[in-house]
Design a protein around this motif. Structure first.
Motif, PDB file in Angstrom:
ATOM      1  N   GLU A 103      66.984  47.382  99.503  1.00 22.37           N
ATOM      2  CA  GLU A 103      65.786  47.307 100.345  1.00 22.37           C
ATOM      3  C   GLU A 103      66.142  47.552 101.812  1.00 22.37           C
ATOM      4  OE1 GLU A 103      62.183  44.146 101.431  1.00 22.37           O
ATOM      5  OE2 GLU A 103      63.404  43.857  99.625  1.00 22.37           O
ATOM      6  N   ASP A 106      67.099  51.296 102.261  1.00 20.50           N
ATOM      7  CA  ASP A 106      65.938  52.198 102.221  1.00 20.50           C
ATOM      8  C   ASP A 106      65.216  52.255 103.560  1.00 20.50           C
ATOM      9  OD1 ASP A 106      66.517  52.742  99.618  1.00 20.50           O
ATOM     10  OD2 ASP A 106      64.835  51.633  98.755  1.00 20.50           O
ATOM     11  N   GLU A 107      65.200  51.145 104.262  1.00 20.76           N
ATOM     12  CA  GLU A 107      64.492  51.081 105.542  1.00 20.76           C
ATOM     13  C   GLU A 107      65.145  51.939 106.625  1.00 20.76           C
ATOM     14  OE1 GLU A 107      64.321  46.971 106.537  1.00 20.76           O
ATOM     15  OE2 GLU A 107      62.746  46.502 105.066  1.00 20.76           O
ATOM     16  N   THR A 111      63.123  59.755 104.830  1.00 19.42           N
ATOM     17  CA  THR A 111      62.889  60.199 103.456  1.00 19.42           C
ATOM     18  C   THR A 111      63.387  59.127 102.504  1.00 19.42           C
ATOM     19  OG1 THR A 111      63.165  62.536 104.080  1.00 19.42           O
ATOM     20  CG2 THR A 111      63.397  61.978 101.748  1.00 19.42           C
ATOM     21  N   GLN A 112      62.503  58.645 101.646  1.00 24.89           N
ATOM     22  CA  GLN A 112      62.859  57.554 100.741  1.00 24.89           C
ATOM     23  C   GLN A 112      63.962  57.982  99.778  1.00 24.89           C
ATOM     24  OE1 GLN A 112      61.596  54.627 101.076  1.00 24.89           O
ATOM     25  NE2 GLN A 112      62.217  53.518  99.253  1.00 24.89           N
ATOM     26  N   TRP A 125      68.306  62.152  98.382  1.00 24.29           N
ATOM     27  CA  TRP A 125      67.195  62.432  99.289  1.00 24.29           C
ATOM     28  C   TRP A 125      66.731  63.862  99.015  1.00 24.29           C
ATOM     29  CZ3 TRP A 125      71.712  60.053 100.283  1.00 24.29           C
ATOM     30  CH2 TRP A 125      71.674  58.749 100.798  1.00 24.29           C
TER      31      TRP A 125
END
Length: 324
Positions: A103, A106-107, A111-112, A125
């Motif tokens: 988590e 990801d932040e 691009t997730q 990505w």
């Protein structure tokens, strides 16, 4: 109704295919990655390609083992992919430790990232709608890639380095060999060496491609015997065919190499040609740099002397026909 062809002084010439041997797709990819490398120079990103790229994948240099970072063009999906891959049990352990902080990681990215578990886990990505045919689109692709690399350096690289340092091999000997080859690859990168090597592993050798599937080169260390060596090796099936052809030019080969070489075949399934350095210490890591340079010099010489020569080696049927 058929209309009469208009008269003209210009004679019609049918289109013809180019016969200059140029692979347009490969050349375009080469230019694509070269443009990215040039753009990286003023970007503030320290990551660089390992070598010049002509294929769909461009590997970035990381001074690590079991972890690989690469960009890839995926034409059938119209995607540009940046991917972090993890190999072997050690790589999976590093991935699992990172996944625990997924988590927070990801932040760090616009691009997730996509996380894939399994025997060969990845973090990926993806930029959609990518085609490299039009050079005017390249700036958008490269800008996205550089931004993703910058976020990788700022939000993930230091965490990855710490985990890579913390996760060790099962024995001190295996860890020493892994450290040796990681350092060897780092020195190759520093020197701009274009030789194509396999990934560092906790073993006594590191393999290289030389342009023919039946032939390769490799660097070899023997810590118990204080030996360092570099070799050109022919696979089992083709040793009796290729080796005599090379051996017939032994004097010329050694003259080009600049040193007498070891030609070994007795008692071996894979016949080989090499050079050995003795009385080296692997316990003293301050000496590793000198050992790296010696290996790189020898492997570069093998590539220079043998790469073109092995392309003209004849298969068994052709050699038999000539003997007749």
């Amino acid at each position: 109704r058929l209309w009469k062809r208009p008269t003209s002084d210009i004679e019609y010439t049918p289109p013809t295919k180019k016969t200059d041997g140029t692979n347009k797709v490969r050349e375009r990819r080469k230019q694509y990655w070269a443009a990215l490398t040039e753009m990286l120079e003023g970007s503030g990103v320290s990551l660089r390609p390992v070598r010049k790229c002509e294929v769909r994948t461009c590997d970035f240099f990381l001074p690590m083992a079991d972890v690989n970072l690469s960009a890839q063009i995926v034409p059938n999906k119209k995607q540009l992919v940046l991917q972090l891959r993890f190999a072997r049990a050690r790589g999976r352990e590093i991935f699992s430790a990172m996944e625990a902080d997924r988590e927070a990681i990801d932040e760090q990215f616009t691009t997730q990232p996509l996380w894939e578990t399994g025997s060969k886990p990845t973090i990926t990505w993806v930029l959609q709608g990518v085609a490299i045919r039009d050079r005017y689109d390249w700036l958008e692709h490269h800008s996205w890639l550089i931004k993703s690399l910058m976020e990788f350096e700022q939000g993930l690289l230091e965490r990855l380095r710490s985990l890579h340092e913390a996760v060790k091999e099962k024995s001190a000997t295996m860890q020493m060999m892994l450290d040796f080859w990681i350092g060897f690859h780092s020195r190759m990168f520093e020197r701009g060496c274009e030789l194509l090597a396999t990934t560092p592993l906790p073993q006594q050798w590191n393999n290289f491609a030389i342009g023919k599937s039946e032939v390769g080169t490799y660097a070899h260390i023997k810590p118990p015997e204080s030996q360092l060596s570099a070799w050109l090796i022919v696979n089992t099936a083709m040793s009796p065919v290729f080796f005599p052809q090379l051996e017939s030019n032994k004097a010329q080969i050694e003259s080009e190499f600049g040193h007498q070489l070891e030609w070994q075949k007795e008692g071996l399934k894979q016949w080989r040609i090499g050079i050995t350095r003795s009385d080296v210490s692997f316990d003293d890591r301050d000496q590793w740099q000198t050992q790296y340079d010696w290996l790189i010099d020898q492997l570069t010489s093998f590539d220079r002397v043998f790469r073109d020569r092995i392309q003209s080696l004849q298969k068994a049927s052709t050699v038999d026909g000539m003997d007749e």
